[in-house]
Motif scaffolding. Structure first.
Motif, PDB file in Angstrom:
ATOM      1  N   ASN A   1       0.891  -1.267  -0.265  1.00  0.00           N
ATOM      2  CA  ASN A   1      -0.211  -0.097  -0.206  1.00  0.00           C
ATOM      3  C   ASN A   1       1.106   1.136  -0.114  1.00  0.00           C
ATOM      4  O   ASN A   1       1.557   1.128   0.711  1.00  0.00           O
ATOM      5  N   PRO A   2       0.860   1.941  -1.052  1.00  0.00           N
ATOM      6  CA  PRO A   2       1.404   2.976  -1.250  1.00  0.00           C
ATOM      7  C   PRO A   2       0.617   4.669   0.257  1.00  0.00           C
ATOM      8  O   PRO A   2       1.841   5.415  -0.297  1.00  0.00           O
ATOM      9  N   PHE A   3      -0.353   4.301   0.419  1.00  0.00           N
ATOM     10  CA  PHE A   3      -0.472   5.596   1.028  1.00  0.00           C
ATOM     11  C   PHE A   3      -0.871   5.544   2.674  1.00  0.00           C
ATOM     12  O   PHE A   3      -0.960   6.122   2.945  1.00  0.00           O
ATOM     13  N   ILE A   4       0.364   4.210   2.936  1.00  0.00           N
ATOM     14  CA  ILE A   4       0.190   4.034   4.706  1.00  0.00           C
ATOM     15  C   ILE A   4       1.065   5.307   5.073  1.00  0.00           C
ATOM     16  O   ILE A   4       2.286   5.835   4.313  1.00  0.00           O
ATOM     17  N   ALA A   5       0.043   6.485   6.088  1.00  0.00           N
ATOM     18  CA  ALA A   5       1.398   7.709   6.684  1.00  0.00           C
ATOM     19  C   ALA A   5       1.951   6.648   7.667  1.00  0.00           C
ATOM     20  O   ALA A   5       2.432   6.110   8.576  1.00  0.00           O
ATOM     21  N   ARG A   6       3.274   8.217   7.539  1.00  0.00           N
ATOM     22  CA  ARG A   6       4.200   8.459   7.887  1.00  0.00           C
ATOM     23  C   ARG A   6       4.087   8.714   9.383  1.00  0.00           C
ATOM     24  O   ARG A   6       4.700   8.845  10.050  1.00  0.00           O
ATOM     25  N   ASP A   7       4.347  10.294   8.967  1.00  0.00           N
ATOM     26  CA  ASP A   7       3.728  11.602  10.097  1.00  0.00           C
ATOM     27  C   ASP A   7       2.360  11.587  11.071  1.00  0.00           C
ATOM     28  O   ASP A   7       1.032  11.543  10.005  1.00  0.00           O
ATOM     29  N   LEU A   8       2.707  11.332  11.861  1.00  0.00           N
ATOM     30  CA  LEU A   8       1.491  11.018  12.621  1.00  0.00           C
ATOM     31  C   LEU A   8       1.758  11.910  13.398  1.00  0.00           C
ATOM     32  O   LEU A   8       0.931  11.509  14.707  1.00  0.00           O
ATOM     33  N   THR A   9       2.309  13.135  13.912  1.00  0.00           N
ATOM     34  CA  THR A   9       2.195  13.643  15.419  1.00  0.00           C
ATOM     35  C   THR A   9       1.246  14.634  14.903  1.00  0.00           C
ATOM     36  O   THR A   9       0.471  14.714  13.628  1.00  0.00           O
ATOM     37  N   VAL A  10       1.267  14.881  15.925  1.00  0.00           N
ATOM     38  CA  VAL A  10      -0.634  15.939  16.523  1.00  0.00           C
ATOM     39  C   VAL A  10       0.238  16.793  16.513  1.00  0.00           C
ATOM     40  O   VAL A  10       1.294  17.385  17.666  1.00  0.00           O
ATOM     41  N   LEU A  11      -0.203  17.692  16.147  1.00  0.00           N
ATOM     42  CA  LEU A  11      -0.039  19.258  16.398  1.00  0.00           C
ATOM     43  C   LEU A  11      -0.588  20.161  16.765  1.00  0.00           C
ATOM     44  O   LEU A  11      -1.437  19.529  17.024  1.00  0.00           O
ATOM     45  N   PRO A  12       0.198  21.002  18.092  1.00  0.00           N
ATOM     46  CA  PRO A  12      -0.454  21.462  19.372  1.00  0.00           C
ATOM     47  C   PRO A  12      -0.681  22.621  18.758  1.00  0.00           C
ATOM     48  O   PRO A  12      -0.765  23.887  19.251  1.00  0.00           O
ATOM     49  N   LEU A  13      -2.461  22.744  18.235  1.00  0.00           N
ATOM     50  CA  LEU A  13      -2.922  23.558  17.496  1.00  0.00           C
ATOM     51  C   LEU A  13      -3.904  23.865  18.551  1.00  0.00           C
ATOM     52  O   LEU A  13      -4.286  23.243  19.684  1.00  0.00           O
TER      53      LEU A  13
END
Length: 967
Positions: free
Chosen positions: A528-540
């Motif tokens: 699967n080419p769509f697997i997310a790598r960046d799962l950081t929650v931005l401190p918004l």
């Protein structure tokens, strides 16, 4: 309160990862122990920037509940002295408290000579108890306090659920507990309620889920308890030689409803110690009885019944073929879940997949892989294919292709495939947005019957032991010699007819299947080419939505959010063009353009959906709405793919023919749908301008060509207005950049005006009743009464009035008079215009009688309105305010709320506060005045039978738009 069909294989794709497997017609988590992943994991798992996706180790003996790091709830499990196991959930976010009891007994346990008894018992428990003897008192109490309640009976369990405002939770729990302590089984209501069950049975007579289930019941092993009819009817629920119906009811209840045979889940914002105290006080008297049910050992389908070819007549127009296999239940292999893994590959829709090749050949429009657990030992797995008219002539070739694809799967179950599926599940668990609705309580209670208590939250997300030998063992049972092939279509003649649902069918044991030719070019999916790598929650910082575009042709609103603890973003883009609503022809071209966009990208974006990036388009009166939801990472690629395809994607002939056929089938299927839903949908549609009837849509569709759609798209793209929202864990700079990309690609130029928004029509004078085209045998009525204005004050009064009317209407016409299974009175806004609707469906009373009984109820309700006190009114106002104040439990709920306000122009984003204030200001005098005006206001009626004079013509076309004043 429903009886779910036992064998119907629900159309649910297994790769919808958060859903799990379908067990007993419910989605149930599957548990696996924590084991070290294979070495392939280190090579194929992408890095996740410091995010730990490791699941806690499985410990079946522990009473400590594992939960997602994103779940703020506190959990505790206790077992009462009577053996009742209870899961206590303190959820600080919950605006409602809820509870569910799951009883480990369903239709499989009922006596063979009283089919439907388990379902009938489910109904009876809601009527009255010794402590609370007033009929319908529980439902009255729940309704008056902004709650809801439901129940269902499945083959192996029965599930009861309710929710309510937290201030009334203690009282509601005590009332609920009495279902299982001391129900009354009043003889008068035993007779009345069996008519309600019969009405429910009659209502499902034309429902294909129940009809096909009825056929499968007859062609499978008669020694298996699921072989029998389980809904119940007047013919099965009656006194007999073995005792009266009430005696049999009591015997079944006494034998199966034991504390040790139940699981209770309670959820609320109260401290967990308080929840425990209330549970111990109310449920300590649930009897602890000895349960000695023998386990089910019979095969669902005997070996000598295979291979079997079955044909059955459907109501729906689209022909389908199901390739059904009996496989071992994943509940027996909770560490490995071979059925789940196989289903994820077979159901894949990417390029080269079974569905992809069938679509290219022009034989199929859709495919799903579905499983249903029958007795916790064996599953039915079905490859369900929706056919084109041409496809129905190639069943043997399709069958050969199915087995060729299964053979490819057999040779391609590799460790990386297992690891990829495991990774996607762990991603979801890490950022799980736990639901606060009563459906969550229902699911928890059921899962407590299936897995160790410590695993109730996490079991659905465990996949930790790769066992290729076990997978091959399951695949070995998926052969032509062990196949049940079920073909359904509306023109099937049949040489037999089922007794309960009157379905013509044939069943033939096949000595040898006819030879077919498998399609070439089949191949299983790649990584699967769509697997997310960046799962950081931005401190918004979560903030009120504000507009971030200034172009005349585009209004985009942005609302940052990190409160749900997930790196997810949701988009809604409304592409508006007045061309879409100019004529029935343009309207249908707009629908085809939208469906082509989805169809043409189904292969490309299927891996994205598997990886947590859902997307799609839906048609509306003035254009198309594009929706995206998923991880922030990789979402821009999905957005770009959608927009480029809409602009320049080739509209191919095979795709056009497929969507045109599917659209025609959907229009023809409207008359086969559930009757009361038909009335509500068709009547509401006629109160909106512009609108067109189904015959007008069919007439416009039939002559449309591929070139018509190509030309329409070119013209449609020239004049657009884009209205949209973006909500979630995305910084404003990136949102603005994305908006610029959208603007540069689609180049919207059209200013937004009220003239390109759908309008609610204003009722005036006396309108003749409307009758939709339907093939249903019941009688049904719909009545809509419109408010005098759309002001917040009038809207609040109608909301309160609907709250006051709802339960008394149901109690009188459904419970006491037994007019039918469906009896609804509630507030019904059409766009922002408030109103009240009545809906009744009956298998025994004509529409004329139904209208007469509604009139009699209104006369009776007059006295309720005249004697209404401020204290009584305050109770309903408080319940309504509590509902309005409910917090969004997920990013999707927040997005939908923001989106609704943008659509209606309420861009101060304070609509909820305005309504709360308006509800709080409603007085007894206001409600009495509103009721008086309601009794004399113009009404719009729809009926299904010919007992009331009615027309199929457009009777609202001369009405003018409702004058809108609210902001």
């Amino acid at each position: 309160m429903t009886r779910r069909p036992t064998f119907h294989l629900q159309r649910l794709r297994l790769p919808q990862l958060a859903s799990g497997l379908l067990i007993g017609s419910l989605l149930v988590p599957m548990a696996t122990p924590a084991l070290a992943l294979t070495p392939a994991t280190a090579q194929t798992t992408p890095a996740h920037q410091g995010i730990d996706l490791t699941l806690p180790a499985r410990n079946p003996a522990s009473s400590t509940i594992i939960s997602s790091p994103n779940d703020p709830s506190q959990y505790r499990t206790v077992t009462l002295a009577n053996g009742l196991q209870v899961l206590l959930v303190h959820d600080p976010r919950a605006d409602k408290a809820s509870a569910a009891m799951d009883v480990n007994a369903g239709s499989a346990q009922e006596p063979a000579d009283v089919p439907g008894l388990a379902h009938f018992l489910e109904h009876m428990l809601f009527i009255s108890t010794q402590r609370y003897p007033t009929p319908g008192e529980f439902m009255d109490f729940i309704s008056a306090n902004s709650g809801q309640t439901n129940a269902y009976t499945a083959s192996d369990h029965t599930n009861f659920i309710f929710s309510i405002t937290p201030d009334h939770y203690k009282e509601a729990l005590d009332r609920f507990a009495q279902f299982f302590v001391a129900p009354q089984f009043n003889p008068e209501f035993v007779d009345r309620e069996r008519h309600a069950v019969n009405s429910e049975y009659q209502m499902q007579m034309q429902n294909d889920a129940f009809r096909i289930n009825d056929v499968l019941n007859l062609v499978t092993n008669p020694a298996h308890p699921f072989h029998r009819f389980s809904v119940g009817s007047l013919d099965t629920l009656k006194d007999g030689p073995a005792g009266t119906l009430r005696d049999r009811l009591l015997a079944f209840y006494t034998h199966h409803y034991s504390a040790r045979n139940m699981k209770l889940a309670v959820m609320g914002p109260q401290p967990i110690e308080q929840l425990e105290q209330w549970v111990r006080a109310s449920f300590k008297d649930v009897p602890d009885r000895k349960i000695d049910d023998a386990p089910i050992t019979a095969d669902l389908i005997r070996p000598d019944q295979f291979p079997l070819a079955v044909t059955a007549r459907s109501q729906q127009e689209t022909p389908e073929v199901q390739f059904i296999f009996q496989v071992p239940s994943d509940l027996l292999h909770m560490e490995q879940q071979p059925v789940r893994i196989i289903g994820s590959v077979l159901g894949n829709e990417s390029e080269g997949s079974l569905l992809s090749r069938l679509r290219e050949k022009g034989w199929a429009t859709g495919l799903s892989v579905d499983t249903v657990d029958t007795d916790r030992r064996q599953d039915l797995m079905a490859i369900d294919i929706s056919l084109t008219p041409e496809g129905r002539h190639h069943l043997d070739d399709i069958q050969a292709s199915v087995f060729a694809y299964i053979d490819q799967v057999r040779h391609s179950i590799e460790p990386w495939r297992f690891d990829e599926l495991s990774l996607l599940l762990r991603q979801q668990f890490r950022f799980l947005q736990t639901d606060t609705s009563f459906e969550r309580a229902s699911m928890l209670a059921l899962v407590m019957q299936q897995v160790p208590i410590s695993e109730v939250n996490v079991a659905n997300f465990r996949l930790e032991r790769f066992d290729p030998a076990l997978i091959q063992h399951v695949l070995d049972s998926m052969t032509p010699q062990r196949l049940l092939r079920l073909y359904t279509a509306p023109d099937v003649k049949g040489d037999k007819t089922t007794q309960d649902f009157k379905v013509p069918y044939t069943a033939e044991r096949m000595a040898q299947w006819p030879t077919g030719k498998a399609l070439e070019g089949l191949r299983v999916p790649t990584q699967n080419p769509f697997i997310a790598r960046d799962l950081t929650v931005l401190p918004l910082t979560s903030a009120k939505p504000h507009q971030i575009t200034t172009q005349p042709g585009m209004d985009l609103w942005y609302a940052p959010d990190s409160s749900f603890g997930t790196p997810s973003v949701e988009w809604r883009l409304n592409l508006i063009n007045p061309l879409s609503a100019r004529t029935p022809r343009d309207h249908m071209l707009n629908i085809l353009l939208t469906r082509w966009l989805n169809d043409s990208l189904s292969e490309t974006l299927y891996p994205a959906a598997e990886a947590g990036q859902t997307s799609g388009a839906s048609a509306h009166i003035y254009g198309t709405t594009i929706s995206l939801a998923g991880w922030r990472d990789r979402q821009p690629e999905v957005m770009d793919t959608l927009l480029r395809q809409l602009q320049t994607g080739e509209i191919k002939a095979d795709s056009f023919n497929r969507i045109k056929q599917r659209t025609a089938d959907m229009l023809r299927n409207e008359e086969h749908g559930t009757l009361f839903r038909q009335l509500v949908s068709q009547a509401n549609r006629r109160l909106i301008a512009p609108h067109w009837s189904t015959p007008q849509e069919m007439d416009a569709l039939k002559d449309l060509t591929l070139q018509d759609l190509i030309d329409y798209r070119q013209q449609w793209l020239k004049e657009l207005h884009i209205q949209g929202v973006v909500v979630g864990n995305l910084d404003e700079a990136t949102a603005r950049k994305t908006a610029d990309v959208i603007n540069s690609q689609l180049k919207p130029q059209l200013p937004l005006t009220l003239d390109i928004k759908p309008k609610t029509l204003a009722l005036k004078g006396t309108l003749p009743a409307f009758r939709p085209q339907t093939d249903q045998k019941d009688s049904a009525i719909f009545r809509y009464t419109q408010a005098r204005s759309d002001s917040p004050a009038e809207t609040a009064r109608y909301m309160v009035l609907g709250q006051l009317m709802s339960q008394p209407f149901f109690t009188q016409l459904r419970t006491r008079e037994q007019l039918g299974y469906v009896a609804t009175a509630r507030e019904n806004s059409i766009f922002q215009v408030p109103g009240i609707m009545y809906v009744l469906q009956s298998p025994t009373r004509s529409s004329q009688v139904l209208f007469e009984r509604v009139g009699a109820w209104e006369n009776q309700f007059d006295s309720t309105m005249k004697t209404l006190t401020p204290k009584q009114l305050q109770r309903y106002k408080d319940a309504l305010v509590a509902s309005l104040k409910e917090r969004d439990s997920s990013l999707s709920e927040l997005t939908d709320r923001v989106w609704g306000q943008v659509l209606y122009g309420w861009t101060d984003f304070n609509r909820r506060d305005i309504l709360i204030k308006a509800v709080q200001q409603v007085t007894v005098k206001d409600i009495q005045s509103t009721w008086h005006a309601f009794r004399t206001a113009p009404r719009f009626d729809a009926v299904s039978d010919k007992d009331v004079p009615a027309t199929t013509d457009d009777i609202t076309g001369a009405l003018k738009p409702f004058p809108l004043n609210a902001k």
